[in-house]
Scaffold this motif. Structure first.
Motif, PDB file in Angstrom:
ATOM      1  N   TYR A   1      43.159  21.864  37.572  1.00  0.00           N
ATOM      2  CA  TYR A   1      43.996  22.993  37.994  1.00  0.00           C
ATOM      3  C   TYR A   1      45.452  22.760  37.608  1.00  0.00           C
ATOM      4  CZ  TYR A   1      46.456  26.158  41.208  1.00  0.00           C
ATOM      5  OH  TYR A   1      47.297  27.111  41.767  1.00  0.00           O
ATOM      6  N   ASN A   2      45.957  21.542  37.867  1.00  0.00           N
ATOM      7  CA  ASN A   2      47.383  21.263  37.631  1.00  0.00           C
ATOM      8  C   ASN A   2      47.675  20.721  36.240  1.00  0.00           C
ATOM      9  OD1 ASN A   2      46.992  21.082  40.682  1.00  0.00           O
ATOM     10  ND2 ASN A   2      49.215  21.071  40.529  1.00  0.00           N
ATOM     11  N   LEU A   3      46.718  19.969  35.667  1.00  0.00           N
ATOM     12  CA  LEU A   3      47.007  19.239  34.415  1.00  0.00           C
ATOM     13  C   LEU A   3      45.995  19.544  33.315  1.00  0.00           C
ATOM     14  CD1 LEU A   3      47.614  15.803  36.182  1.00  0.00           C
ATOM     15  CD2 LEU A   3      49.398  17.310  35.336  1.00  0.00           C
ATOM     16  N   GLY A   4      45.237  20.626  33.466  1.00  0.00           N
ATOM     17  CA  GLY A   4      44.179  20.926  32.509  1.00  0.00           C
ATOM     18  C   GLY A   4      44.653  21.057  31.077  1.00  0.00           C
TER      19      GLY A   4
ATOM     20  N   THR B   1      31.443  21.633  44.741  1.00  0.00           N
ATOM     21  CA  THR B   1      31.663  22.022  43.346  1.00  0.00           C
ATOM     22  C   THR B   1      32.069  23.492  43.245  1.00  0.00           C
ATOM     23  OG1 THR B   1      29.926  20.443  42.743  1.00  0.00           O
ATOM     24  CG2 THR B   1      30.652  21.961  41.038  1.00  0.00           C
ATOM     25  N   VAL B   2      31.446  24.347  44.061  1.00  0.00           N
ATOM     26  CA  VAL B   2      31.822  25.767  44.056  1.00  0.00           C
ATOM     27  C   VAL B   2      33.307  25.916  44.426  1.00  0.00           C
ATOM     28  CG1 VAL B   2      31.482  27.969  45.244  1.00  0.00           C
ATOM     29  CG2 VAL B   2      29.507  26.634  44.535  1.00  0.00           C
ATOM     30  N   LYS B   3      33.739  25.185  45.433  1.00  0.00           N
ATOM     31  CA  LYS B   3      35.152  25.261  45.843  1.00  0.00           C
ATOM     32  C   LYS B   3      36.072  24.749  44.740  1.00  0.00           C
ATOM     33  CE  LYS B   3      34.190  24.787  50.804  1.00  0.00           C
ATOM     34  NZ  LYS B   3      34.321  23.930  52.010  1.00  0.00           N
ATOM     35  N   ALA B   4      35.656  23.658  44.068  1.00  0.00           N
ATOM     36  CA  ALA B   4      36.468  23.110  42.977  1.00  0.00           C
ATOM     37  C   ALA B   4      36.553  24.103  41.813  1.00  0.00           C
ATOM     38  CB  ALA B   4      35.879  21.782  42.501  1.00  0.00           C
ATOM     39  N   LEU B   5      35.431  24.755  41.472  1.00  0.00           N
ATOM     40  CA  LEU B   5      35.435  25.739  40.386  1.00  0.00           C
ATOM     41  C   LEU B   5      36.292  26.953  40.738  1.00  0.00           C
ATOM     42  CD1 LEU B   5      31.717  25.637  39.190  1.00  0.00           C
ATOM     43  CD2 LEU B   5      33.726  24.906  37.909  1.00  0.00           C
ATOM     44  N   THR B   6      36.295  27.334  42.013  1.00  0.00           N
ATOM     45  CA  THR B   6      37.160  28.432  42.458  1.00  0.00           C
ATOM     46  C   THR B   6      38.622  28.082  42.208  1.00  0.00           C
ATOM     47  OG1 THR B   6      35.555  28.889  44.215  1.00  0.00           O
ATOM     48  CG2 THR B   6      37.704  29.939  44.402  1.00  0.00           C
ATOM     49  N   LEU B   7      38.971  26.843  42.541  1.00  0.00           N
ATOM     50  CA  LEU B   7      40.349  26.383  42.327  1.00  0.00           C
ATOM     51  C   LEU B   7      40.695  26.395  40.835  1.00  0.00           C
ATOM     52  CD1 LEU B   7      42.886  25.058  43.675  1.00  0.00           C
ATOM     53  CD2 LEU B   7      41.830  22.850  43.167  1.00  0.00           C
ATOM     54  N   ILE B   8      39.794  25.847  40.010  1.00  0.00           N
ATOM     55  CA  ILE B   8      40.046  25.784  38.562  1.00  0.00           C
ATOM     56  C   ILE B   8      40.196  27.196  37.987  1.00  0.00           C
ATOM     57  CG2 ILE B   8      39.025  25.141  36.338  1.00  0.00           C
ATOM     58  CD1 ILE B   8      37.639  22.804  37.862  1.00  0.00           C
ATOM     59  N   ALA B   9      39.331  28.113  38.428  1.00  0.00           N
ATOM     60  CA  ALA B   9      39.369  29.476  37.902  1.00  0.00           C
ATOM     61  C   ALA B   9      40.653  30.205  38.268  1.00  0.00           C
ATOM     62  CB  ALA B   9      38.163  30.261  38.418  1.00  0.00           C
TER      63      ALA B   9
ATOM     64  N   SER C   1      43.597  28.762  38.336  1.00  0.00           N
ATOM     65  CA  SER C   1      44.738  28.028  37.778  1.00  0.00           C
ATOM     66  C   SER C   1      45.596  28.926  36.880  1.00  0.00           C
ATOM     67  CB  SER C   1      44.237  26.829  36.963  1.00  0.00           C
ATOM     68  OG  SER C   1      45.314  26.232  36.272  1.00  0.00           O
ATOM     69  N   PRO C   2      46.901  28.850  37.029  1.00  0.00           N
ATOM     70  CA  PRO C   2      47.783  29.623  36.133  1.00  0.00           C
ATOM     71  C   PRO C   2      47.747  29.119  34.693  1.00  0.00           C
ATOM     72  CG  PRO C   2      49.073  28.195  37.577  1.00  0.00           C
ATOM     73  CD  PRO C   2      47.660  28.096  38.042  1.00  0.00           C
ATOM     74  N   LEU C   3      47.097  27.952  34.480  1.00  0.00           N
ATOM     75  CA  LEU C   3      47.012  27.393  33.123  1.00  0.00           C
ATOM     76  C   LEU C   3      45.918  28.077  32.302  1.00  0.00           C
ATOM     77  CD1 LEU C   3      47.266  23.583  34.031  1.00  0.00           C
ATOM     78  CD2 LEU C   3      49.112  25.119  33.372  1.00  0.00           C
ATOM     79  N   LYS C   4      45.165  29.008  32.941  1.00  0.00           N
ATOM     80  CA  LYS C   4      44.095  29.733  32.250  1.00  0.00           C
ATOM     81  C   LYS C   4      43.119  28.780  31.554  1.00  0.00           C
ATOM     82  CE  LYS C   4      45.946  33.682  33.325  1.00  0.00           C
ATOM     83  NZ  LYS C   4      45.341  34.468  34.426  1.00  0.00           N
ATOM     84  N   ILE C   5      42.501  27.916  32.323  1.00  0.00           N
ATOM     85  CA  ILE C   5      41.544  26.940  31.805  1.00  0.00           C
ATOM     86  C   ILE C   5      40.363  27.672  31.148  1.00  0.00           C
ATOM     87  CG2 ILE C   5      40.088  24.965  32.413  1.00  0.00           C
ATOM     88  CD1 ILE C   5      43.106  24.516  32.894  1.00  0.00           C
ATOM     89  N   ASP C   6      39.937  27.191  30.015  1.00  0.00           N
ATOM     90  CA  ASP C   6      38.829  27.823  29.284  1.00  0.00           C
ATOM     91  C   ASP C   6      37.487  27.428  29.924  1.00  0.00           C
ATOM     92  OD1 ASP C   6      37.141  29.011  27.539  1.00  0.00           O
ATOM     93  OD2 ASP C   6      37.574  27.694  25.828  1.00  0.00           O
ATOM     94  N   LEU C   7      36.871  28.361  30.631  1.00  0.00           N
ATOM     95  CA  LEU C   7      35.601  28.087  31.312  1.00  0.00           C
ATOM     96  C   LEU C   7      34.406  28.703  30.587  1.00  0.00           C
ATOM     97  CD1 LEU C   7      36.585  28.674  35.070  1.00  0.00           C
ATOM     98  CD2 LEU C   7      36.351  26.503  33.887  1.00  0.00           C
TER      99      LEU C   7
ATOM    100  N   LEU D   1      36.514  34.523  39.470  1.00  0.00           N
ATOM    101  CA  LEU D   1      36.044  34.556  38.074  1.00  0.00           C
ATOM    102  C   LEU D   1      36.142  35.969  37.499  1.00  0.00           C
ATOM    103  CD1 LEU D   1      32.932  32.198  38.324  1.00  0.00           C
ATOM    104  CD2 LEU D   1      34.973  31.791  36.936  1.00  0.00           C
ATOM    105  N   VAL D   2      35.732  36.952  38.280  1.00  0.00           N
ATOM    106  CA  VAL D   2      35.779  38.334  37.788  1.00  0.00           C
ATOM    107  C   VAL D   2      37.226  38.772  37.548  1.00  0.00           C
ATOM    108  CG1 VAL D   2      35.343  40.733  38.448  1.00  0.00           C
ATOM    109  CG2 VAL D   2      33.572  39.006  38.774  1.00  0.00           C
ATOM    110  N   LYS D   3      38.119  38.379  38.429  1.00  0.00           N
ATOM    111  CA  LYS D   3      39.527  38.763  38.264  1.00  0.00           C
ATOM    112  C   LYS D   3      40.159  38.104  37.047  1.00  0.00           C
ATOM    113  CE  LYS D   3      40.674  39.672  43.141  1.00  0.00           C
ATOM    114  NZ  LYS D   3      41.291  39.102  44.357  1.00  0.00           N
ATOM    115  N   ASN D   4      39.865  36.810  36.843  1.00  0.00           N
ATOM    116  CA  ASN D   4      40.601  36.044  35.824  1.00  0.00           C
ATOM    117  C   ASN D   4      39.855  35.860  34.507  1.00  0.00           C
ATOM    118  OD1 ASN D   4      42.592  35.771  37.747  1.00  0.00           O
ATOM    119  ND2 ASN D   4      41.953  33.739  38.398  1.00  0.00           N
TER     120      ASN D   4
END
Length: 1239
Positions: free
Chosen positions: A604-607, A634-642, A644-650, A683-686
């Protein structure tokens, strides 16, 4: 079983039994005794031995039972035997064991005493009604008291005292007739030449006082006081003070009445030059503070003074020299100086540290029990304790730290005091005072963070952790001083596991409670030891280190604000350390979960710094998502990653991951459903451009099943997700709109729908109607919303009242989203109201819908609306009239200029419609912005005061609510005007004004609060009003303030409580007899006021407990237990609550509280009474029994003779026993359901 019987019988008769391995034989025998009915196995052997040989054979080699007394193991085997054989056989066993305990043979004596203890521990409690327990206890007691008094062998005395203590502790009530002889036997032992005998006598006396009568307790107390005054020798005085302390610890509620005579003696002995005596004095003080809080109150200042004096009592050590030596050690050879210092001050005979430790523990007791003295503690106690952080003895230092931590914990709930409006006393606010002392605390502790002593370092970190929690941000200026100590404890090889865990725990709190910038200069030194701890083999250290790492990631690169700190050099260490734990499959569950959370935070912070490492890591997350144990984290972690303002490629994991997430919506794990919905929403929003329609549809099919009134919160979150989908993927929604809408309409028509779930549905409808498909168009949605109302006459059950409001809000929301359709809808509703063919249900819905629409839009175009509403005031249906009144008020909000003057005119000229029009005015005042109401305030105010003396109480209450809410528009001007009306001559006017103040109090902060605090005392003076009704509404005001804003009345409690308590008394002059035909009926005009008073008392328990004199409070609860049915129901609930909040005070009053409970539980309804009387009596008994069940949860309550007797009475009565059993089942099922809700 036959095998066991044969083997056992043969061994019993076999002279060669001694050749067996006894341990094997006995383990087998114990198993048999426990598992089978002994009566069927050894009746002949036991009978033969008990009758013919009187168990003398226990000492003969040839008898089968011999192994029982040859080893301690065999003595323990007596336990199962006691529960299996007959009563007379147990008595024979006990007789023999008692006789053998006085034997000259040491081994036989020891084993017999163990056997006796085993037998006592296995006896059924006296409360079961067993006669065996009573008979056996009497046999043992008579022999034990004789042995204690006459026996010259100290070891026999010690064993006998031990056994007597066990019996008194477990079965004290059964020995009631022996209490006097036991006391006579024990008192001389307090002067025994052997200290061990004295100590055990004190323990036995402590158990005795729990169940003995008042006379015996007084006899014991008088004896101790007399001996303390005599002061025959320092040694015996120590013992007597120990005895007083022991009694207080066991039965503090009983010694309180003698405290005035005890305290001066113990204070006097504090000044005797004897360290052990002083230690025992402070232990006695500590016991009094904890167990006699009310009685010790006048002595608290002197106790604190003595504690502060003796906490520094260290005659053999010069702390000034220590400071000088520390300075020298910085420049010279430290090791030599340390060795010399140790040699110089090692003194085994110095026991002054015991005095200091006892004083510290006593201070902790004072601090933890006297929240009301918090400000005084910070003026005097806090600086004194901080100055003693340099204490040289580890044990004493630990207790000093513990005392200061208690002080910090007492401060924690009062954080809001910093924001008090009373600025004049701001310097005295505890938190502000603590803030000024933080530099001294850090100065006293930071050097100790690098000491060799692990115990000292742990104490420092515990204290600093509490400090950081109480005052977030207070250590910002001291981070440079603390970091070296943190690094030292993490990196030091001699540090224990607990030391590292405590250090990491403190570091986590520190990182959470301070701004990131203060740590940036220290990241370089802080990060390596933390990363090393991630790789520690001990899972608890790894777990804590991962938690700290997660917080460090947020600090190194905060994404919510700009930061100049360069995080790049630290990414590799953070990532590789966490990845190693993330990959591992054979690690502890807690470590797995925290590794997932930590890696989620890193991405989330350093992706954007992970480059090629990112995609393999996401694949690991996908694997963890498939694992049942790690999927929720894992679901909570993926929510956080999704998010992220860094727009991580999922994209690489979405194709496989989304169906897995969809499947989680079918699982029976509530937390997983909620987390999955949050993840899907993010996920749907971002990532809308990366999701294919097929992926979305797999999710959509799972949603209808989630929308049910059985779990409104899950429904709410699911509908919020649907709203997101409607905005992002409108085409997908149209495909499943039928199945989803059917469930949503069911929710709208549910009586349970309100709050967040209703708002979520409103948002969804507004998003849905904009899609503009045939099935989700405005007219179709409106038709389905209102269909149950329009068709209610032909089929189906009528809707609940709440459902009409829900439908109306949804109608207004749709009209707001489609303003072009609104006029047609409004016109339709007006026609529905006018039509004589419309059912009352249709008219109610029409008026409520017009109200919701009129609040946000101007309906002045509907010229006939006003007339239609006024005509509805004459309807025969109360629901229609109420809805019309509500509509007029809300329509006026949308067009004040046209409607409000008309409404005020109507109120003045139409007395028949006045009540309904006032309700409309209440809606206007409640819903209109303050600035739009301002021009009309004077007119409304004058009109309301014309009606404040109305004879109809219902009308006065509406006027009062209007006045209260109008006062909030301009409190500075209107509140003083309300206060002036308190002197009005009419009681009706006074009651209206007091009730109006109740409506100015809300549980949220408001501008009026500061003004109200200054004048609420004047309004509460009406508690002394001569008019009964005025006093009743004053109590309602007091209750509202105590419940919603206790800070308003804290300073007034001393003034208000006497008036409150006086209203709990039954007033004979208010009781009258009314003749109803041939019958006479008693009417108590004071009942409503008493009920209001007891309701206030109950509220005070929750909000102002530490401001109450709980013993005075209990006096009035006792009166309530004997009052009218309604008041008894309330006081039973209060008693149950008191049992949890103030157990020691309730225990002290138990005898007086039990009697009314017993009377209620055993009462009978007169024959021939009506059904309602039987039902009321049953409910009263159930409520009383709930109070009894709550009393039984108090520690040590079972040792009360009164409670033991009542418990026995409950068990012996089939009716009461059945009721009590049902109450316990209900409470057990309630606690289970609550624990399920928490999941």
């Amino acid at each position: 079983m036959g095998k066991y019987r044969t083997l056992l019988s043969s061994e019993c008769d076999n002279e060669e039994a001694s050749k067996w391995n006894q341990e094997y034989f006995l383990s087998m025998l114990k198993e048999v005794l426990t598992a089978v009915n002994v009566q069927s196995v050894i009746p002949r052997q036991v009978a033969r031995i008990s009758k013919k040989e009187k168990w003398d054979g226990l000492q003969n080699t040839g008898i089968w039972i011999r192994p029982f007394i040859l080893t301690s193991f065999s003595s323990r085997s007596l336990g199962p035997l006691v529960g299996k054989v007959k009563e007379y056989q147990v008595e024979t066993i006990v007789d023999t064991l008692c006789t053998n305990m006085l034997s000259d043979k040491e081994q036989l004596r020891d084993i017999s005493s163990i056997g006796l203890k085993t037998v006592i521990s296995e006896l059924p409690p006296a409360s079961t009604g067993s006669t065996m327990t009573a008979n056996v206890c009497k046999k043992i007691t008579a022999q034990l008291t004789g042995a204690i008094g006459k026996q010259e062998d100290v070891s026999v005395q010690l064993e006998a005292l031990d056994i007597l203590s066990d019996m008194l502790s477990r079965l004290g009530g059964t020995l009631y007739s022996f209490h006097s002889s036991i006391l006579t036997c024990l008192l001389p032992q307090l002067t025994s030449p052997r200290l061990a005998v004295r100590k055990r006598a004190i323990i036995a006396l402590g158990h005795l006082v729990l169940t003995c009568s008042g006379n015996i307790f007084s006899e014991l107390t008088e004896h101790l006081l007399a001996e303390l005054k005599r002061n025959e020798s320092t040694s015996t005085t120590r013992t007597y003070i120990q005895c007083v302390a022991g009694i207080s610890r066991q039965a503090g509620h009983r010694i309180g009445e003698h405290l005035e005579r005890i305290m001066p003696l113990i204070v006097q002995y504090c000044n005797v030059d004897d360290d052990e005596l002083r230690e025992y004095c402070f232990q006695a003080f500590e016991s009094f503070v904890r167990r006699c809080p009310k009685e010790i109150d006048p002595h608290i200042p002197s106790v604190m003074g003595l504690c502060l004096k003796y906490i520094t009592f260290d005659p053999n050590y010069n702390y000034d020299n220590e400071e000088e030596e520390e300075e020298m050690m910085e420049t010279e050879n430290g090791e030599d100086e340390e060795q010399e210092s140790d040699d110089e001050y090692s003194d085994d005979d110095d026991i002054s540290w015991k005095v200091r430790r006892a004083a510290a523990k006593c201070l902790e007791a004072v601090v933890s029990s006297r929240h009301d003295l918090l400000q005084d503690f910070y003026r005097t106690l806090s600086p004194a304790l901080i100055s003693r952080f340099k204490e040289r003895e580890e044990n004493v230092k630990a207790d000093i730290f513990s005392a200061y931590i208690s002080l910090l914990k007492q401060t924690l709930p009062t954080q809001s005091w910093l924001h008090t409006s009373d600025t004049s006393g701001k310097a005295d606010v505890p938190l502000t005072m603590l803030r000024t002392q933080v530099p001294n605390i850090v100065k006293a502790l930071h050097k100790q963070l690098k000491e060799k002593s692990i115990k000292s370092r742990q104490g420092c970190f515990s204290l600093l952790t509490e400090l950081a929690n109480v005052l977030p941000g207070c250590l910002a200026d001291h981070i440079p001083a603390l970091i070296p100590g943190i690094v030292f404890s993490l990196a030091d090889k001699s540090s224990s596991s607990n030391m590292r865990i405590d250090t990491l725990s403190f570091l986590h709190v520190l990182l959470c409670n301070h701004q990131p910038e203060v740590f940036h200069p220290h990241i370089k030194s802080l990060l390596p030891p933390v990363v090393t701890c991630i790789g520690d083999p001990f899972y608890k250290i790894t777990s804590e280190a991962l938690l700290v790492t997660q917080q460090l990631v947020k600090i190194i690169r905060p994404v919510d604000k700009s930061c100049t700190f360069d995080a790049k050099p630290y990414v590799e260490d953070l990532f590789s350390g966490t990845l190693k734990r993330l990959k591992a499959a054979d690690i502890d569950q807690e470590v797995k979960e925290r590794a997932i959370s930590c890696m989620g935070q890193i991405i989330y912070n350093l992706g954007d710094h992970l480059s090629t490492d990112l995609q393999p890591t996401l694949k690991i997350f996908l694997e963890r998502l498939k694992n049942e144990i790690t999927r929720l984290t894992t679901v909570k972690a993926l929510t956080l990653i999704a998010s992220s303002p860094l727009k991580i490629d999922l994209r690489p994991i979405l194709g496989e991951g989304l169906p897995i997430l969809a499947s989680f919506l079918r699982k029976n794990q509530r937390a997983l459903k909620l987390s999955t919905l949050a993840a899907l929403d993010t996920l749907v929003k971002n990532y809308s451009d990366s999701l294919k329609p097929a992926m979305i549809e797999s999710v959509l099919t799972e949603l209808p099943a989630l929308m049910t009134e059985n779990d409104m919160h899950v429904s709410q979150v699911a509908i919020m997700f649907l709203t997101t989908l409607a905005k992002v993927y409108p085409s997908c929604i149209s495909k499943i709109s039928c199945s989803v809408l059917a469930e949503i309409f069911q929710l709208v028509h549910s009586p349970l729908l309100q709050g967040g779930a209703l708002n979520a549905i409103i948002d969804f409808f507004q998003a849905l109607v904009l899609i503009k498909t045939a099935s989700t168009g405005y007219s179709e949605l409106m038709k389905q919303l209102t269909a149950p109302v329009y068709s209610s006459g032909s089929a189906g059950a009528p809707l609940h009242k709440q459902a009409y409001h829900s439908v109306a809000k949804c109608v207004a929301a749709l009209s707001s989203a489609c303003p072009k359709e609104a006029p047609v809808t409004v016109n339709q509703f007006v026609q529905d109201v006018k039509s004589p063919k419309s059912s009352p249900a249709v008219q109610v819905l029409a008026f409520l819908s017009l109200a919701e629409m009129g609040r946000t839009m101007n309906l002045s175009a509907q010229r006939e609306l006003r007339t239609v509403i006024l005509e509805a005031f004459a309807s025969t249906s109360e629901e229609v009239k109420s809805a019309a009144s509500y509509a007029l008020g809300n329509v006026s909000v949308g067009n004040l200029k046209e409607y409000l003057p008309f409404m005020l005119k109507e109120i003045g000229s139409q007395p028949k419609r006045q009540y309904l029009l006032l309700h409309s005015l209440k809606e206007v005042i409640s819903s209109s912005p303050a600035d739009s109401l301002t021009p009309y305030v004077e007119d409304i105010w004058a009109l309301l005061f014309k009606h404040c003396e109305c004879t109809e109480e219902g009308t006065r209450n509406v006027v009062a609510e209007c006045l209260g809410k109008l006062t909030l528009v301009n409190p500075a001007e209107l509140l003083p005007r309300l206060r002036k009306h308190l002197s009005a001559g009419s009681p009706h006017a006074r009651s209206t004004v007091v009730t109006a103040i109740k409506f100015t109090i809300a549980d949220q902060p408001q501008p009026i609060d500061a003004l109200l605090k200054g004048c609420i005392g004047d309004f509460l003076q009406t508690l002394q009003d001569p008019d009964l009704n005025v006093r009743r509404v004053a109590l309602a005001l007091f209750n509202s303030a105590a419940h919603n804003k206790p800070s308003l009345i804290w300073d007034l409690l001393n003034m208000v409580l006497p008036s409150l308590y006086s209203e709990t008394k039954v007033r004979r002059e208010l009781i009258r007899e009314v003749e109803m035909g041939p019958f006479k009926h008693t009417v108590d005009d004071g009942l409503d006021v008493r009920k209001a008073a007891f309701e206030c008392m109950y509220t005070l328990l929750e909000s102002c407990l530490d401001q109450l004199d709980i013993y005075e409070y209990l006096n009035h609860v006792e009166d309530g237990l004997k009052d009218h049915y309604d008041i008894r129901m309330l006081t039973f609930i209060m008693l149950a609550r008191l049992s949890a909040l103030c157990p020691s005070a309730v225990l002290q009053r138990l005898e007086r509280l039990i009697e009314p409970l017993r009377a209620t539980c055993s009462s009978k309804v007169k024959a021939g009474s009506v059904k309602q009387e039987f039902e009321k009596q049953d409910e009263l008994k159930r409520s009383a029994m709930r109070a009894v069940a709550a009393l039984l949860t108090i520690p040590e309550v079972e040792k009360s003779p009164v409670m033991a007797e009542f418990s026995s009475q409950i068990r012996s009565s089939p009716e009461m026993a059945s009721l009590f059993e049902n109450i316990q089942k209900d409470s057990a099922s309630l606690s289970i359901s609550e624990s399920m809700d928490m999941s």
